[in-house]
Enzyme design. Structure first.
Site, PDB file in Angstrom:
ATOM      1  N   ALA A  55       0.838  -1.197   0.000  1.00 10.65           N
ATOM      2  CA  ALA A  55       0.000   0.000   0.000  1.00 10.65           C
ATOM      3  C   ALA A  55       0.873   1.248   0.000  1.00 10.65           C
ATOM      4  CB  ALA A  55      -0.914   0.006   1.220  1.00 10.65           C
TER       5      ALA A  55
ATOM      6  N   GLY B 146       0.059  -5.783  -0.050  1.00  7.60           N
ATOM      7  CA  GLY B 146      -1.010  -5.929  -1.027  1.00  7.60           C
ATOM      8  C   GLY B 146      -0.562  -6.578  -2.324  1.00  7.60           C
TER       9      GLY B 146
ATOM     10  N   GLU C 271      -0.772 -10.157  -1.698  1.00  9.80           N
ATOM     11  CA  GLU C 271      -2.185 -10.509  -1.568  1.00  9.80           C
ATOM     12  C   GLU C 271      -2.880 -10.569  -2.923  1.00  9.80           C
ATOM     13  OE1 GLU C 271      -3.415  -8.869   2.785  1.00  9.80           O
ATOM     14  OE2 GLU C 271      -2.520  -7.415   1.427  1.00  9.80           O
TER      15      GLU C 271
ATOM     16  N   GLU D 299       3.534  -6.043   6.969  1.00  9.72           N
ATOM     17  CA  GLU D 299       2.702  -5.082   7.700  1.00  9.72           C
ATOM     18  C   GLU D 299       3.022  -5.032   9.192  1.00  9.72           C
ATOM     19  OE1 GLU D 299       0.265  -6.283   4.060  1.00  9.72           O
ATOM     20  OE2 GLU D 299       1.619  -7.258   5.490  1.00  9.72           O
TER      21      GLU D 299
END
Length: 263
Positions: A66, A111, A114, A134
């Site tokens: 992100a 992300g 992911e 994260e």
């Protein structure tokens, strides 16, 4: 359809979405996620598309997570909405009735990992790195990582990666079953396109049916999963592509699949 944060193109039944913020290592922000969602809707609506490839612009990153500068300004409600938007777009990959291949050309962090996890399989450049870091920011994965990674590589390995936030190489990703294969960086897209063309030549109905059967079967017991397969098999046998495929076999010729999802 014009975009600023992604590049979207379709060629001979193969769509490619390229995350295109190379100066920010293709980091995910609200604008990119909105465009990604629009492109996925376009793919879903286009009957000519049989395979979708996801990759990143530049040589350094697939998606490096992100956009932290944007993320740091969010309230709890904004963070929830951002997570929901990302999760919704990523979840769409799993329900597309076509094959989705992640061509991971560099960093796939947060992300990025992911998104790759939600694809049907991953080919990685030998320079690629994977991770869910994260925890190092006092956060947790927010786009499905805590759910998809354990399903892909097992709970123990997933917890180790998420708890430590460490990165792993492409070779390690293949070893633990996260990626299917590692390829020299300069040959990655050629290898992905080779596989994409092979898949694109298959019957559209059977591709949709087998993807749905696998994905749905992973969430039920074996008996229920086999029942899903039985129903899917019956539906595919009635399709125009199955008629072409069986006829081609009996006539000793190559099948040419032209059926649609409406046949």
């Amino acid at each position: 359809m014009s975009f600023e944060n992604i590049v979207f193109q379709v060629d001979q039944g193969i769509a490619t979405i390229t995350f295109n913020r190379p100066k920010a290592l293709n980091a995910l922000n609200q604008a990119l996620l909105a465009e990604f969602s629009q492109a996925l809707d376009a793919v879903a609506a286009d009957e000519s598309v049989r395979v979708l490839i996801l990759t990143g612009a530049g040589e350094k990153a697939f998606v490096a997570g992100a956009d932290i500068g944007e993320l740091a300004t969010y309230s709890a409600l904004q963070a929830k909405n951002f997570s929901k938007a990302g999760d919704a777009s990523i979840a769409t990959l799993q329900v597309l009735p076509i094959a989705v291949i992640a061509a991971v050309n560099g960093f796939a962090l947060g992300g990025g990992s992911e998104i790759a996890l939600a694809c049907d399989f991953i080919y990685a450049a030998d320079t690629a790195k994977f991770g869910l870091p994260e925890i190092n920011l006092g956060l947790i994965p927010g786009f499905g990582g805590t759910q998809r990674l354990p399903r892909a590589i097992g709970a123990g390995r997933a917890k180790e990666l998420i708890f430590t936030g460490k990165m792993i190489t492409a070779a390690e990703a293949v070893q633990i079953g996260l990626a299917n294969k590692t390829v020299p960086a300069d040959a990655l897209m050629e290898e992905v396109l080779k596989t994409a063309r092979d898949i694109a030549a298959k019957g559209r109905v059977s591709l949709r049916a087998v993807k749905q059967a696998i994905n749905q079967g992973l969430n039920v017991d074996l008996v229920s999963g086999c029942n899903i397969e039985v129903d899917a098999f019956a539906i595919t046998l009635a399709s125009a592509d199955a008629k072409e495929g069986t006829a081609a076999f009996l006539e000793k010729r190559k099948a040419v699949f032209k059926g649609t999802l409406k046949d």
